[in-house]
Write a protein that holds these residues in place. Structure first.
Motif, PDB file in Angstrom:
ATOM      1  N   GLU A 130       0.821  -1.212   0.000  1.00 46.29           N
ATOM      2  CA  GLU A 130       0.000   0.000   0.000  1.00 46.29           C
ATOM      3  C   GLU A 130       0.853   1.259   0.000  1.00 46.29           C
ATOM      4  N   SER A 131       2.099   1.120   0.405  1.00 44.45           N
ATOM      5  CA  SER A 131       3.035   2.241   0.416  1.00 44.45           C
ATOM      6  C   SER A 131       4.346   1.770  -0.192  1.00 44.45           C
ATOM      7  N   ILE A 132       4.768   2.430  -1.270  1.00 40.51           N
ATOM      8  CA  ILE A 132       6.007   2.085  -1.960  1.00 40.51           C
ATOM      9  C   ILE A 132       6.873   3.337  -1.992  1.00 40.51           C
ATOM     10  N   HIS A 133       8.109   3.195  -1.489  1.00 38.20           N
ATOM     11  CA  HIS A 133       8.986   4.361  -1.363  1.00 38.20           C
ATOM     12  C   HIS A 133      10.387   3.998  -1.824  1.00 38.20           C
ATOM     13  N   GLU A 134      10.969   4.851  -2.661  1.00 39.66           N
ATOM     14  CA  GLU A 134      12.347   4.633  -3.108  1.00 39.66           C
ATOM     15  C   GLU A 134      13.324   5.307  -2.149  1.00 39.66           C
ATOM     16  N   ILE A 135      14.340   4.565  -1.741  1.00 39.97           N
ATOM     17  CA  ILE A 135      15.455   5.119  -0.978  1.00 39.97           C
ATOM     18  C   ILE A 135      16.539   5.421  -2.011  1.00 39.97           C
ATOM     19  N   LYS A 136      16.777   6.681  -2.241  1.00 40.06           N
ATOM     20  CA  LYS A 136      17.645   7.084  -3.348  1.00 40.06           C
ATOM     21  C   LYS A 136      19.116   7.048  -2.965  1.00 40.06           C
ATOM     22  N   THR A 137      19.941   6.813  -3.992  1.00 43.28           N
ATOM     23  CA  THR A 137      21.388   6.889  -3.847  1.00 43.28           C
ATOM     24  C   THR A 137      21.960   7.420  -5.148  1.00 43.28           C
ATOM     25  N   VAL A 138      23.261   7.671  -5.167  1.00 38.32           N
ATOM     26  CA  VAL A 138      23.888   8.258  -6.342  1.00 38.32           C
ATOM     27  C   VAL A 138      24.896   7.308  -6.969  1.00 38.32           C
ATOM     28  N   ARG A 144      21.582  10.275 -10.190  1.00 36.37           N
ATOM     29  CA  ARG A 144      20.750   9.344  -9.431  1.00 36.37           C
ATOM     30  C   ARG A 144      20.964   7.922  -9.956  1.00 36.37           C
ATOM     31  N   ALA A 145      21.229   6.985  -9.042  1.00 37.91           N
ATOM     32  CA  ALA A 145      21.451   5.590  -9.421  1.00 37.91           C
ATOM     33  C   ALA A 145      20.120   4.846  -9.475  1.00 37.91           C
ATOM     34  N   ILE A 164      20.642 -14.990  -8.400  1.00 35.01           N
ATOM     35  CA  ILE A 164      21.172 -15.004  -7.041  1.00 35.01           C
ATOM     36  C   ILE A 164      22.388 -15.923  -7.015  1.00 35.01           C
ATOM     37  N   VAL A 165      23.525 -15.376  -6.597  1.00 30.36           N
ATOM     38  CA  VAL A 165      24.763 -16.140  -6.491  1.00 30.36           C
ATOM     39  C   VAL A 165      25.147 -16.173  -5.018  1.00 30.36           C
ATOM     40  N   ILE A 166      25.199 -17.374  -4.459  1.00 31.96           N
ATOM     41  CA  ILE A 166      25.565 -17.535  -3.059  1.00 31.96           C
ATOM     42  C   ILE A 166      27.066 -17.794  -2.972  1.00 31.96           C
ATOM     43  N   GLY A 167      27.746 -16.993  -2.181  1.00 35.23           N
ATOM     44  CA  GLY A 167      29.169 -17.217  -1.940  1.00 35.23           C
ATOM     45  C   GLY A 167      30.074 -16.880  -3.109  1.00 35.23           C
ATOM     46  N   GLY A 168      29.601 -16.105  -4.067  1.00 37.27           N
ATOM     47  CA  GLY A 168      30.441 -15.720  -5.198  1.00 37.27           C
ATOM     48  C   GLY A 168      31.374 -14.582  -4.828  1.00 37.27           C
ATOM     49  N   ASN A 169      32.278 -14.251  -5.756  1.00 30.41           N
ATOM     50  CA  ASN A 169      33.201 -13.155  -5.483  1.00 30.41           C
ATOM     51  C   ASN A 169      32.828 -11.903  -6.280  1.00 30.41           C
ATOM     52  N   GLU A 170      31.583 -11.840  -6.748  1.00 29.09           N
ATOM     53  CA  GLU A 170      31.129 -10.678  -7.486  1.00 29.09           C
ATOM     54  C   GLU A 170      30.996  -9.482  -6.558  1.00 29.09           C
ATOM     55  N   LYS A 171      31.178  -8.308  -7.127  1.00 31.02           N
ATOM     56  CA  LYS A 171      30.991  -7.053  -6.410  1.00 31.02           C
ATOM     57  C   LYS A 171      29.832  -6.305  -7.068  1.00 31.02           C
ATOM     58  N   TYR A 172      29.156  -5.492  -6.286  1.00 25.73           N
ATOM     59  CA  TYR A 172      27.995  -4.757  -6.789  1.00 25.73           C
ATOM     60  C   TYR A 172      28.190  -3.267  -6.584  1.00 25.73           C
ATOM     61  N   LYS A 173      27.611  -2.485  -7.503  1.00 28.71           N
ATOM     62  CA  LYS A 173      27.708  -1.039  -7.415  1.00 28.71           C
ATOM     63  C   LYS A 173      26.434  -0.428  -7.997  1.00 28.71           C
ATOM     64  N   ALA A 174      25.929   0.610  -7.340  1.00 29.94           N
ATOM     65  CA  ALA A 174      24.762   1.335  -7.838  1.00 29.94           C
ATOM     66  C   ALA A 174      25.205   2.244  -8.984  1.00 29.94           C
ATOM     67  N   TYR A 180      25.645   2.579 -16.475  1.00 29.67           N
ATOM     68  CA  TYR A 180      25.349   1.156 -16.638  1.00 29.67           C
ATOM     69  C   TYR A 180      25.513   0.759 -18.109  1.00 29.67           C
ATOM     70  N   GLU A 181      24.894   1.528 -18.996  1.00 34.86           N
ATOM     71  CA  GLU A 181      24.950   1.192 -20.425  1.00 34.86           C
ATOM     72  C   GLU A 181      26.353   1.357 -20.992  1.00 34.86           C
ATOM     73  N   GLY A 182      27.078   2.383 -20.533  1.00 37.18           N
ATOM     74  CA  GLY A 182      28.451   2.568 -20.996  1.00 37.18           C
ATOM     75  C   GLY A 182      29.341   1.406 -20.587  1.00 37.18           C
TER      76      GLY A 182
END
Length: 194
Positions: A130-138, A144-145, A164-174, A180-182
């Protein structure tokens, strides 16, 4: 107010920190708060929700086959809060919807994965909350990411594979759309040359 909330954001947008601050505020007013998180979130290896800024709290784990009803004591809970809600199943989100008729249920999580697709739990939360809210980051460029980039050990953007990768060595970034496209195009060119 008893309803189902979904607060989403990209990686590193302070979702867990927000959850823990809201928990603190409820408890300061005398409410009994129960924290849950899917067992698929194994970053800490234990039953704890921890923010990168250093605050943490104990929680109950929810296995993919578990019923939410068996993960907390309804008679001793005024507010139910869930971290990493994207990892919930559709059935578990349906249970949270039913619980939200009686108490506030506040879910935090990612909206989309590294390949720009909705997670099962997030999709169902978008349908029912009933309530959807974006927590923004850069993004690293300051824009805006909107996207979660997954990178391999050499810094290449990954755009296909298991959600979903469990125990992988991947890193994530916003990332913003432009970055992203570049990076996606750079990764494609690099793979073609190999």
């Amino acid at each position: 107010m008893a309803k189902l909330y979904f607060k989403y954001g990209c990686m590193n947008s302070s979702k867990s920190a927000n959850l823990l601050m809201i928990k603190y505020n409820y408890e300061e007013q005398g409410f009994r708060v129960v924290l849950l998180k899917p067992s698929l979130d194994d970053r800490e290896g234990k039953s704890v929700i921890k923010s990168r800024i250093g605050i943490e709290a104990k929680c109950n784990l929810v296995n993919p086959e578990s019923s939410i009803y068996n993960c907390y004591d309804a008679d001793k809970t005024d507010v139910l809060m869930i971290d990493e809600a994207q990892f919930l199943t559709e059935k578990q989100v349906d249970e949270l919807y039913n619980i939200s008729f009686n108490i506030p249920v506040i879910c935090f999580g990612l909206l989309t994965d590294f390949s720009q697709h909705l997670f099962e739990g997030s999709k169902r939360l978008i349908e029912l909350a009933e309530s959807i809210h974006e927590i923004k980051t850069v993004c690293q460029c300051g824009a805006r990411a909107n996207y979660n980039g997954r990178f391999d050990g050499e810094g290449n953007l990954i755009t296909s594979g298991e959600q979903i990768v469990i125990g992988g060595n991947e890193k994530y970034k916003a990332l913003c759309k432009k970055c992203y496209e570049g990076m996606r195009k750079q990764s494609l060119v690099k793979r073609r040359r190999q």
